[in-house]
Design an enzyme around this catalytic site. Structure first.
Site, short mmCIF file in Angstrom:
data_model
loop_
_atom_site.label_atom_id
_atom_site.label_comp_id
_atom_site.label_asym_id
_atom_site.label_seq_id
_atom_site.Cartn_x
_atom_site.Cartn_y
_atom_site.Cartn_z
N ASP A 94 -4.10 -7.45 8.69
CA ASP A 94 -3.12 -7.06 7.72
C ASP A 94 -2.19 -8.13 7.11
O ASP A 94 -1.35 -8.78 7.76
CB ASP A 94 -2.13 -5.95 8.36
CG ASP A 94 -1.22 -5.30 7.38
OD1 ASP A 94 -1.31 -5.42 6.42
OD2 ASP A 94 -0.12 -4.65 7.86
N ASP A 340 -2.30 -6.41 -0.68
CA ASP A 340 -2.15 -5.92 0.68
C ASP A 340 -3.67 -5.35 1.12
O ASP A 340 -4.34 -4.53 0.59
CB ASP A 340 -1.37 -4.55 0.52
CG ASP A 340 -0.93 -4.14 1.86
OD1 ASP A 340 -1.17 -4.47 2.77
OD2 ASP A 340 -0.32 -3.31 1.84
#
Length: 490
Positions: A94, A340
């Site tokens: 992430d 992201d």
């Protein structure tokens, strides 16, 4: 005898899917997309679950309880597996998180049933730690994970005596547990450190004080996260302390999937460091297109974000200027487009989103009937019944316009159609072919936090590079499965 966490972080030595270490100091790992249709009743259910989670993630980015992003959910995320000697763990990779945390024995996870499918997450943990070293309340890492609180405050919370605090002698008192709350979950963890060993050609790379969170209790969060954000505790940041050529430059290339496991025959390569392009790669047609770079925007409030400026979006030949909230980050940390890997859908501020999809509908709407029931059940719009157009338009797809993203630094990226227009068979009632625009309304422009998010669905089929030395993000169209194969040959 090595401690269990020392064995844990010699993960790259033993992990069978670790590919490649070379004299150039490059490491390549496989990212596995963890979607699983068995978790969902239908495509509608899958998409609705993912849109709801994406909206929650953006809300958390704007109203964070802690400086870590919302953990991911099966159906939208990529996992990175670490070898633990006799055991293995899979964590979510992430770029929106700035810490590495693991579920550790004993582990109590409340309301975690149905949060992931064991088939899609091969090694979810928890793992055993027996002799890892707790991080001191005096350490920078402790201060960082507690939002830069002074060490004196943290040592006081850890019940270090006043006289020891005054003479800075609290090394034996460990960092207090830290708490993270999310939109639909939370966890408590303690900081530990141990040696991380990564085999290079010569000599091997050893990090003696690699810091990670160990969670023994969680609410709705059964899977750990390998944070790749810009924070000091992220995996790249800690690698950069000892090996800047690896930690300060990494990329990934997400294999296109369209939520269909049958389309994915190779892992998505995660590459730490710069790799060399050999002659075979150069000879591949349109394979090594150069990167389109855009500068990273500094964010004083959320320094761990990879924020970039989005100047405009083109729908066909119509160029739509982006609002200021997407072009820059202000002094309060608001604005910018966050790149992201942990959010599926790309999200834009409400008015800009409406302008973009209205222009899209102006071009597509006359040819295809709007699929209003699909929009209601998936959370995406506009959607169209693709079997209702004229024969010429339905076969050529010419009515679906091209979409371009124009970034700061005078760089533009042409999106492949499959990245922004998802076509699938409507399996709710009558089986019909449907197409939906893969954009979401990101709320009012005046809200605090990021102006928008560039989700991983838009990133498919591109190598996305994070160059921390030059503070820029690059995009280059790639055949990601072929890139994996070529790197694997080394």
């Amino acid at each position: 005898m090595a401690s269990s966490s020392s064995v844990l972080f010699k993960l790259f030595t033993f992990f069978s899917l670790f590919l490649f270490s070379s004299a150039s100091g490059t490491l390549v790992f496989p990212l596995t997309h963890s979607f699983s249709r068995t978790q969902f009743n239908s495509t509608h259910h899958h998409l609705k679950s993912t849109t709801v989670r994406a909206a929650s993630r953006l809300h958390h980015h704007r109203h964070p309880h802690r400086q870590v992003s919302l953990p991911l959910t099966p159906g939208s995320d990529y996992t990175l597996s670490f070898s633990l000697g006799s055991q293995t763990i899979s964590l979510y990779m992430d770029t929106g998180s700035d810490v590495v945390w693991l579920p550790c024995h004993p582990f109590d996870c409340i309301l975690c049933e149905g949060k992931y499918n064991p088939i899609s997450i091969p090694n979810p943990g928890p793992i055993n730690l027996t002799s890892a070293v707790p991080v001191s309340c005096k350490s920078r890492a402790c201060s960082a994970v507690h939002s830069s609180l002074p060490s004196s405050d943290l040592c006081s919370i850890a019940k270090c005596p006043l006289e020891d605090i005054e003479i800075s002698d609290c090394k034996s008192y460990s960092c207090p547990p830290f708490y993270y709350a999310y939109g639909d979950g939370s966890f408590i963890a303690k900081l530990y450190s141990d040696e991380l060993a990564i085999p290079m050609s010569s000599p091997s790379l050893n990090l003696k004080n690699f810091t990670f969170g160990c969670a023994h209790s969680a609410l709705g969060e059964p899977i750990g996260v390998a944070g790749f954000g810009r924070g000091t505790l992220s995996l790249p940041a800690q690698l950069a302390n000892n090996s800047p050529e690896i930690g300060n430059y990494f990329s990934y290339c997400l294999v296109s999937h369209s939520f269909d496991t049958n389309r994915v025959h190779r892992p998505s390569p995660l590459i730490l460091g710069r790799y060399s392009v050999d002659e075979k790669m150069k000879q591949m047609k349109n394979y090594f297109i150069d990167y389109a770079y855009t500068p990273m925007l500094e964010n004083p409030k959320h320094p761990y974000f990879y924020s970039v400026g989005l100047e405009a979006v083109s729908i066909g030949k119509t160029k739509i200027p982006a609002p200021a909230s997407l072009r820059r980050v202000d002094r309060r940390g608001n604005g910018g487009l966050v790149v992201d890997s942990g959010t599926t859908f790309t999200m834009l501020p409400l008015k800009f989103y409406e302008t973009v999809v209205t222009e899209f509908d102006r071009r597509v709407g006359p040819a295809y009937k709007r699929a209003n029931p699909v929009e209601e059940t998936t959370g995406l719009r506009p959607c169209y019944y693709m079997d209702t157009g004229s024969s010429s338009s339905s076969t050529s797809g010419s009515t679906v316009p091209q979409l371009l993203l124009h970034f700061g630094g005078n760089s533009s990226v042409v999106m492949p159609r499959r990245n922004y227009f998802y076509e699938f068979v409507d399996d709710e009632k009558v089986k019909r072919k449907v197409g939906c625009v893969m954009l979401m309304n990101g709320g009012d422009e005046g809200e605090s936090g990021p102006g928008g998010i560039l989700g991983n669905y838009f990133q498919q089929g591109f190598e996305v590079v994070y160059d921390l030395e030059k503070k820029r993000v690059g995009f280059a169209k790639r055949k990601c499965a072929s890139l994996w194969d070529n790197l694997n040959r080394h």
